[in-house]
Design an enzyme around this catalytic site. Structure first.
Site, PDB file in Angstrom:
ATOM      1  N   ARG A  94      51.121  48.634   5.490  1.00 55.63           N
ATOM      2  CA  ARG A  94      51.469  50.046   5.670  1.00 55.63           C
ATOM      3  C   ARG A  94      51.005  50.957   4.547  1.00 55.63           C
ATOM      4  O   ARG A  94      50.977  50.569   3.379  1.00 55.63           O
ATOM      5  CB  ARG A  94      52.995  50.173   5.809  1.00 55.63           C
ATOM      6  CG  ARG A  94      53.512  49.562   7.111  1.00 55.63           C
ATOM      7  CD  ARG A  94      55.030  49.546   7.187  1.00 55.63           C
ATOM      8  NE  ARG A  94      55.485  49.067   8.492  1.00 55.63           N
ATOM      9  CZ  ARG A  94      55.491  47.770   8.851  1.00 55.63           C
ATOM     10  NH1 ARG A  94      55.101  46.831   8.007  1.00 55.63           N
ATOM     11  NH2 ARG A  94      55.890  47.423  10.062  1.00 55.63           N
ATOM     12  N   HIS A 119      48.133  48.534   9.501  1.00 55.86           N
ATOM     13  CA  HIS A 119      47.035  47.646   9.897  1.00 55.86           C
ATOM     14  C   HIS A 119      45.819  48.399  10.449  1.00 55.86           C
ATOM     15  O   HIS A 119      45.220  47.996  11.447  1.00 55.86           O
ATOM     16  CB  HIS A 119      47.524  46.650  10.946  1.00 55.86           C
ATOM     17  CG  HIS A 119      48.488  45.608  10.438  1.00 55.86           C
ATOM     18  ND1 HIS A 119      48.544  45.203   9.129  1.00 55.86           N
ATOM     19  CD2 HIS A 119      49.439  44.876  11.094  1.00 55.86           C
ATOM     20  CE1 HIS A 119      49.481  44.271   8.985  1.00 55.86           C
ATOM     21  NE2 HIS A 119      50.045  44.063  10.160  1.00 55.86           N
ATOM     22  N   HIS A 193      45.243  37.753  10.249  1.00 55.84           N
ATOM     23  CA  HIS A 193      46.636  37.850  10.693  1.00 55.84           C
ATOM     24  C   HIS A 193      47.032  36.708  11.640  1.00 55.84           C
ATOM     25  O   HIS A 193      47.689  36.921  12.658  1.00 55.84           O
ATOM     26  CB  HIS A 193      46.860  39.209  11.360  1.00 55.84           C
ATOM     27  CG  HIS A 193      48.270  39.704  11.317  1.00 55.84           C
ATOM     28  ND1 HIS A 193      49.331  38.993  11.841  1.00 55.84           N
ATOM     29  CD2 HIS A 193      48.807  40.838  10.810  1.00 55.84           C
ATOM     30  CE1 HIS A 193      50.440  39.687  11.666  1.00 55.84           C
ATOM     31  NE2 HIS A 193      50.160  40.812  11.036  1.00 55.84           N
ATOM     32  N   ASP A 265      59.732  40.037   5.887  1.00 52.06           N
ATOM     33  CA  ASP A 265      58.552  40.849   6.212  1.00 52.06           C
ATOM     34  C   ASP A 265      58.184  41.590   4.930  1.00 52.06           C
ATOM     35  O   ASP A 265      58.265  42.813   4.847  1.00 52.06           O
ATOM     36  CB  ASP A 265      58.876  41.817   7.362  1.00 52.06           C
ATOM     37  CG  ASP A 265      57.616  42.480   7.928  1.00 52.06           C
ATOM     38  OD1 ASP A 265      56.531  42.259   7.357  1.00 52.06           O
ATOM     39  OD2 ASP A 265      57.742  43.212   8.921  1.00 52.06           O
ATOM     40  N   GLU A 331      49.867  36.487   5.144  1.00 52.76           N
ATOM     41  CA  GLU A 331      48.665  37.317   5.077  1.00 52.76           C
ATOM     42  C   GLU A 331      48.319  37.620   3.628  1.00 52.76           C
ATOM     43  O   GLU A 331      49.067  38.320   2.948  1.00 52.76           O
ATOM     44  CB  GLU A 331      48.916  38.631   5.820  1.00 52.76           C
ATOM     45  CG  GLU A 331      49.384  38.453   7.246  1.00 52.76           C
ATOM     46  CD  GLU A 331      50.291  39.608   7.672  1.00 52.76           C
ATOM     47  OE1 GLU A 331      49.849  40.760   7.642  1.00 52.76           O
ATOM     48  OE2 GLU A 331      51.453  39.347   8.011  1.00 52.76           O
TER      49      GLU A 331
END
Ligand code: BGC
Length: 367
Positions: A94, A119, A193, A265, A331
């Protein structure tokens, strides 16, 4: 647990198979490339989004499972909103409000995630059809993928030319190299990803996997999943994976950061000292099958995402829904929102420079 490379006597051939995969809604031809190596690991890649569609990996007994989430058909990849297996660009994760300033100019990017940019925007690199050339070289098989993002793409300045190589070695390593050049200063943060489920895609959730992260700090987020700017110690918290931990053991803990993100996350700050070279980022294991993946990278960070937004409404391969937490992503990346955080490692690429980054997924079997 000792780790060994996947059984070298298992596979008999090394090569690249190239076949048509379909045509996009707007008429672009898409191909599939299947990389086979003597390690017993087989990987299928699409020219659409540079997607890794499947990764077949043997377990302790030699039984193969497809350890990555994906779809069987192109229309499903065109609709996908979870970035399953895709290359992500120009900017992984982000950027706050889709805004940043660079060299005194303000830029506004597509806002595709609750007011933030995520993304690469509405049509990021995951929706591009990449040009792909296969190669074989001293026992390795691989692909060179290229994509040119035009000036103004999703709001970004400059023409950005990106090249990604996937190289599958005889030891069962997938070596991913990212390169990019630009004609105008612009942020760049490319990643892969893939979602892993080492028990096999569609077999259940990933809460029993065991994870080790080489990170003593992470970047806590606000309610919109933008880092606050703090680098916080993981010590004594559910974010401490510095020794192997079961993914689900603390995911439901009473912790503000887990609540804000609905699970893990978060970007972890990799412990690499001053070294800019390859560093261990993560080791992931399914203790039942023994399948594992070790991830090394030149990047400073890693997003650990436990598939909290997967909700079972979208069907995956074999018609099996992508259920809540049925895959996890690791990632490798620069930190989210770096263009607005001067204390984070810079993501700005300038004309005359080359962006270079390497990540290796080593598929192993642990006893
Ligand atoms: C992000 C998540 C996002 C997911 C799929 C991850 O990299 O961290 O917040 O939902 O990608 O879009």
């Amino acid at each position: 647990m000792t780790a060994r490379s996947t059984n070298p006597s298992r596979g008999t051939s090394t090569g690249v198979r190239r076949e048509p995969f379909g045509t996009t809604g707007d008429g672009r031809l898409v191909e599939r490339f299947t990389l086979t190596s003597v390690s017993g690991v087989t990987i299928a890649v699409l020219s659409f989004g540079g997607v890794i569609q499947s990764i077949l990996v043997p377990d302790r007994a030699g039984a193969l499972a497809d350890v990555t989430l994906g779809y069987d058909t192109l229309p499903e990849y065109e609709k996908d909103k979870s970035y399953l297996g895709a290359l992500v660009g120009r900017y992984a994760n982000r950027i706050r409000a889709g805004r940043f300033s660079l060299d005194g100019r303000d830029y506004t990017l597509a806002q595709n995630a609750g007011g933030n940019h995520l993304h690469g925007g509405m049509r990021g690199f995951n929706k591009a059809v990449w040009s792909v050339e296969p190669f074989e070289e001293s026992g390795d098989v691989g692909l060179v993928l290229q994509h040119v993002s035009p000036d103004g793409d999703e709001g970004y300045p400059g023409t950005l030319t990106s090249r990604v190589t996937y190289r599958l070695t005889a030891r069962g390593e997938l070596v991913i190299d990212f390169f990019a050049t630009t004609d105008t200063p612009t942020p760049v943060n490319l990643t892969q990803h893939a979602y892993f489920n080492l028990a096999g895609s569609g077999s259940g959730d990933i809460l029993g996997h065991v994870l080790e992260l080489n990170a003593s700090r992470f970047t806590p987020v606000d309610a919109t999943l933008i880092p606050t700017g703090e680098l916080r110690s993981v010590r004594g918290s559910p974010f401490d994976f510095s020794t192997p931990e079961v993914v689900g053991a603390r995911i439901g803990a009473d912790d503000e950061q887990l609540r804000l993100a609905g699970g893990y996350d978060h970007n972890f700050v990799l412990d690499r000292g001053a070294a800019a070279d390859l560093t261990l980022a993560a080791r992931l294991t399914d203790p039942v099958s023994g399948r594992g993946v070790d991830i090394h990278t030149t990047e400073p960070g890693m997003q650990f995402y436990t598939g909290n937004f997967l909700d079972g409404t979208v069907m995956g391969k074999g018609g099996i829904p992508h259920r809540y937490r049925s895959g996890l992503a690791l990632e490798t990346q620069h930190f989210p929102n770096s263009p607005n955080e001067t204390a984070f490692p810079s993501t700005i690429l300038r004309p005359g420079e080359e962006h270079r980054s390497r990540t290796i997924y080593h598929f192993v079997v642990r006893d």
